[in-house]
Scaffold this motif. Structure first.
Motif, PDB file in Angstrom:
ATOM      1  N   ILE A 112       0.844  -1.191   0.000  1.00 49.96           N
ATOM      2  CA  ILE A 112       0.000   0.000   0.000  1.00 49.96           C
ATOM      3  C   ILE A 112       0.884   1.247   0.000  1.00 49.96           C
ATOM      4  CG2 ILE A 112      -0.115   0.161   2.533  1.00 49.96           C
ATOM      5  CD1 ILE A 112      -3.041   0.969   2.281  1.00 49.96           C
ATOM      6  N   SER A 113       0.411   2.324  -0.617  1.00 45.58           N
ATOM      7  CA  SER A 113       1.189   3.567  -0.646  1.00 45.58           C
ATOM      8  C   SER A 113       1.192   4.214   0.736  1.00 45.58           C
ATOM      9  CB  SER A 113       0.592   4.538  -1.664  1.00 45.58           C
ATOM     10  OG  SER A 113      -0.665   5.033  -1.208  1.00 45.58           O
ATOM     11  N   PRO A 114       2.216   5.031   1.043  1.00 40.57           N
ATOM     12  CA  PRO A 114       2.263   5.699   2.351  1.00 40.57           C
ATOM     13  C   PRO A 114       1.019   6.522   2.655  1.00 40.57           C
ATOM     14  CG  PRO A 114       4.395   5.853   1.286  1.00 40.57           C
ATOM     15  CD  PRO A 114       3.453   5.257   0.273  1.00 40.57           C
ATOM     16  N   ASP A 115       0.516   7.258   1.659  1.00 38.42           N
ATOM     17  CA  ASP A 115      -0.666   8.090   1.890  1.00 38.42           C
ATOM     18  C   ASP A 115      -1.890   7.236   2.202  1.00 38.42           C
ATOM     19  OD1 ASP A 115       0.689  10.454   1.547  1.00 38.42           O
ATOM     20  OD2 ASP A 115       0.121  10.718  -0.551  1.00 38.42           O
ATOM     21  N   ARG A 116      -2.059   6.127   1.481  1.00 39.68           N
ATOM     22  CA  ARG A 116      -3.211   5.258   1.721  1.00 39.68           C
ATOM     23  C   ARG A 116      -3.096   4.547   3.065  1.00 39.68           C
ATOM     24  NH1 ARG A 116      -4.476   1.446  -3.188  1.00 39.68           N
ATOM     25  NH2 ARG A 116      -6.185   0.912  -1.769  1.00 39.68           N
ATOM     26  N   LEU A 117      -1.876   4.204   3.467  1.00 42.11           N
ATOM     27  CA  LEU A 117      -1.693   3.585   4.777  1.00 42.11           C
ATOM     28  C   LEU A 117      -2.066   4.566   5.885  1.00 42.11           C
ATOM     29  CD1 LEU A 117      -0.801   1.308   6.625  1.00 42.11           C
ATOM     30  CD2 LEU A 117       1.555   2.138   6.415  1.00 42.11           C
ATOM     31  N   ALA A 118      -1.597   5.807   5.757  1.00 44.22           N
ATOM     32  CA  ALA A 118      -1.934   6.823   6.753  1.00 44.22           C
ATOM     33  C   ALA A 118      -3.441   7.022   6.827  1.00 44.22           C
ATOM     34  CB  ALA A 118      -1.235   8.136   6.430  1.00 44.22           C
ATOM     35  N   GLU A 119      -4.097   7.037   5.671  1.00 41.78           N
ATOM     36  CA  GLU A 119      -5.551   7.205   5.652  1.00 41.78           C
ATOM     37  C   GLU A 119      -6.243   6.003   6.283  1.00 41.78           C
ATOM     38  OE1 GLU A 119      -9.192   8.901   5.253  1.00 41.78           O
ATOM     39  OE2 GLU A 119      -7.192   9.796   5.111  1.00 41.78           O
ATOM     40  N   ALA A 120      -5.719   4.803   6.053  1.00 43.42           N
ATOM     41  CA  ALA A 120      -6.300   3.604   6.663  1.00 43.42           C
ATOM     42  C   ALA A 120      -6.214   3.677   8.188  1.00 43.42           C
ATOM     43  CB  ALA A 120      -5.592   2.349   6.154  1.00 43.42           C
ATOM     44  N   VAL A 121      -5.101   4.185   8.700  1.00 38.81           N
ATOM     45  CA  VAL A 121      -4.951   4.349  10.147  1.00 38.81           C
ATOM     46  C   VAL A 121      -6.003   5.324  10.670  1.00 38.81           C
ATOM     47  CG1 VAL A 121      -3.460   5.240  11.985  1.00 38.81           C
ATOM     48  CG2 VAL A 121      -2.492   3.769  10.201  1.00 38.81           C
ATOM     49  N   ARG A 122      -6.206   6.421   9.953  1.00 38.68           N
ATOM     50  CA  ARG A 122      -7.210   7.412  10.375  1.00 38.68           C
ATOM     51  C   ARG A 122      -8.618   6.813  10.347  1.00 38.68           C
ATOM     52  NH1 ARG A 122      -4.268  10.572   6.370  1.00 38.68           N
ATOM     53  NH2 ARG A 122      -2.697  11.871   7.409  1.00 38.68           N
ATOM     54  N   VAL A 123      -8.908   6.076   9.287  1.00 43.61           N
ATOM     55  CA  VAL A 123     -10.237   5.472   9.142  1.00 43.61           C
ATOM     56  C   VAL A 123     -10.513   4.495  10.274  1.00 43.61           C
ATOM     57  CG1 VAL A 123     -11.578   3.864   7.729  1.00 43.61           C
ATOM     58  CG2 VAL A 123     -10.428   5.791   6.651  1.00 43.61           C
ATOM     59  N   VAL A 124      -9.546   3.645  10.575  1.00 40.37           N
ATOM     60  CA  VAL A 124      -9.707   2.665  11.649  1.00 40.37           C
ATOM     61  C   VAL A 124      -9.835   3.359  13.004  1.00 40.37           C
ATOM     62  CG1 VAL A 124      -8.475   0.865  12.927  1.00 40.37           C
ATOM     63  CG2 VAL A 124      -8.615   0.744  10.442  1.00 40.37           C
ATOM     64  N   ALA A 125      -9.036   4.398  13.221  1.00 39.35           N
ATOM     65  CA  ALA A 125      -9.106   5.143  14.487  1.00 39.35           C
ATOM     66  C   ALA A 125     -10.480   5.766  14.685  1.00 39.35           C
ATOM     67  CB  ALA A 125      -8.034   6.227  14.524  1.00 39.35           C
ATOM     68  N   ALA A 126     -11.144   6.120  13.582  1.00 39.46           N
ATOM     69  CA  ALA A 126     -12.474   6.727  13.647  1.00 39.46           C
ATOM     70  C   ALA A 126     -13.576   5.692  13.833  1.00 39.46           C
ATOM     71  CB  ALA A 126     -12.735   7.542  12.388  1.00 39.46           C
ATOM     72  N   GLY A 127     -13.201   4.410  13.868  1.00 36.29           N
ATOM     73  CA  GLY A 127     -14.193   3.367  14.112  1.00 36.29           C
ATOM     74  C   GLY A 127     -14.753   2.733  12.859  1.00 36.29           C
ATOM     75  N   GLU A 128     -14.219   3.096  11.685  1.00 39.65           N
ATOM     76  CA  GLU A 128     -14.676   2.481  10.456  1.00 39.65           C
ATOM     77  C   GLU A 128     -13.727   1.352  10.060  1.00 39.65           C
ATOM     78  OE1 GLU A 128     -16.105   5.068   7.376  1.00 39.65           O
ATOM     79  OE2 GLU A 128     -16.072   6.794   8.726  1.00 39.65           O
ATOM     80  N   SER A 129     -14.110   0.578   9.053  1.00 43.16           N
ATOM     81  CA  SER A 129     -13.283  -0.535   8.611  1.00 43.16           C
ATOM     82  C   SER A 129     -12.425  -0.127   7.431  1.00 43.16           C
ATOM     83  CB  SER A 129     -14.161  -1.723   8.219  1.00 43.16           C
ATOM     84  OG  SER A 129     -15.080  -1.352   7.213  1.00 43.16           O
ATOM     85  N   ALA A 130     -11.242  -0.721   7.333  1.00 43.59           N
ATOM     86  CA  ALA A 130     -10.345  -0.458   6.217  1.00 43.59           C
ATOM     87  C   ALA A 130      -9.872  -1.800   5.675  1.00 43.59           C
ATOM     88  CB  ALA A 130      -9.145   0.379   6.667  1.00 43.59           C
TER      89      ALA A 130
END
Length: 257
Positions: A112-130
Motif C-alpha cells: 500500500i502507498s504511504p498516503d493510503r496507509l496513513a488514511e487507513a490508520v485514520r479510518v480505523v481510528a475513527a471506528g470504520e473498517s479499512a
C-alpha cells in the motif's frame, strides 16, 4: 485535537523503521511505541494504550492474529480498546478471516502507498473498517464459507426506537426486503445504512447518499451493532451479505494489477 497514537508491531526492524517514517510525517499521527513480536505487542498495547495497533500478521511466537485476540479479549483498562489494523504481504483468505474473527477492524497489504496507509490508520481510528480492495472482493466471495463463530453471540438489547422509526423495508439502497430474522429489529433507515456499509461506503459517503449528517450515520451504525450483537462494521457487512441484502453484481470488481 490530539494526534492518533499508533503502536507499530512487526518482526522486521526495516519495516518498523519505514512505518515510523510514514506515521511520523503526518501531523495527526504519532508512533506511541514499537513491538518486534506478538508477546511484545500485547504487553506494549496494555502499557501504552494506543488508539491503533498496526499489526503484522506473521510474527515469531505469538502471531499477529493471536496477539490481536489477546489485546482485544483481555483488555485490562476501562478506556476503550485500541483498533487493530492488520498489515501483511499476504491477502490469503485464511489470514483475513482469522484476523476478523480476532476482532481486527482493518486489513491492508504491505504494498500500500504511504498516503493510503496513513488514511487507513485514520479510518480505523475513527471506528470504520479499512480493507484492501483485493481483500474486500475475496471476503465477499467467501462469505458463505465463513465459520459461524465470526458472527457468534445473541443480539444484545438495544435502545428503544424513536418516534417514527418503524421496522420496515429499506428504500433508496437497492433493497426492498423487510427485515427478518436477525435483521428484524432494525428500522428501515438502519437497514439502508447497513446496505451501504456492506457496499464499502464510508460514513461521509453514506451521509451524502442518504441526506443525513455524519453524526446521524455514526449513531445509527452504533445502534445497528448493538442490536445485532456485533463488534464492528466488517462483521455487520458480512451479515448483510449473508442475509442477501446486497446484490453481488453491485460489488466492485477486482481492479487490474
Amino acid at each position: 485535537m490530539r494526534p492518533v497514537r499508533v503502536l507499530v508491531a512487526d518482526d522486521q526492524e526495516l519495516v518498523r523503521s519505514a512505518l515510523r517514517l510514514v506515521i511520523g510525517r503526518r501531523a495527526d499521527l504519532v508512533v506511541a511505541g514499537e513491538a518486534a513480536d506478538g508477546e511484545e505487542a500485547v504487553a506494549a498495547a496494555f502499557a501504552l494504550r494506543p488508539d491503533v495497533v498496526l499489526m503484522d500478521v506473521r510474527m515469531p511466537g505469538l502471531t499477529g492474529v493471536e496477539a490481536t485476540g489477546r489485546i482485544l479479549g483481555d483488555w485490562p483498562h476501562a478506556d476503550p480498546r485500541p483498533r487493530v489494523l492488520m498489515l501483511t504481504t499476504f491477502d490469503l483468505d485464511e489470514y483475513v478471516h482469522a484476523a476478523l474473527r480476532a476482532g481486527a477492524t482493518g486489513f491492508v497489504l504491505k504494498d500500500i502507498s504511504p498516503d493510503r496507509l496513513a488514511e487507513a490508520v485514520r479510518v480505523v481510528a475513527a471506528g470504520e473498517s479499512a480493507l484492501a480492495p483485493t481483500v474486500t472482493r475475496r471476503l465477499i466471495g467467501a462469505v458463505a464459507a465463513l465459520p459461524p463463530a465470526l458472527l457468534a453471540g445473541p443480539p444484545r438489547p438495544g435502545p428503544e426506537r424513536g418516534p417514527g422509526e418503524e421496522t420496515g423495508t429499506g428504500t433508496g439502497t437497492g433493497t426492498e426486503r423487510e427485515g427478518t430474522g436477525r435483521l428484524g429489529g432494525l428500522t428501515a433507515r438502519e437497514l439502508e445504512v447497513l446496505v451501504l456499509v456492506a457496499r464499502g461506503l464510508s460514513n461521509t459517503r453514506i451521509a451524502r447518499s442518504l441526506g443525513l449528517s455524519e453524526a446521524g450515520v455514526k449513531s445509527r451504525m452504533n445502534r445497528i451493532l448493538t442490536r445485532l450483537g456485533l463488534e464492528n462494521r466488517v462483521q455487520a457487512a458480512i451479515l448483510a451479505h449473508e442475509e442477501g441484502l446486497v446484490d453481488p453484481a453491485r460489488v466492485p470488481p477486482r481492479p487490474p494489477r
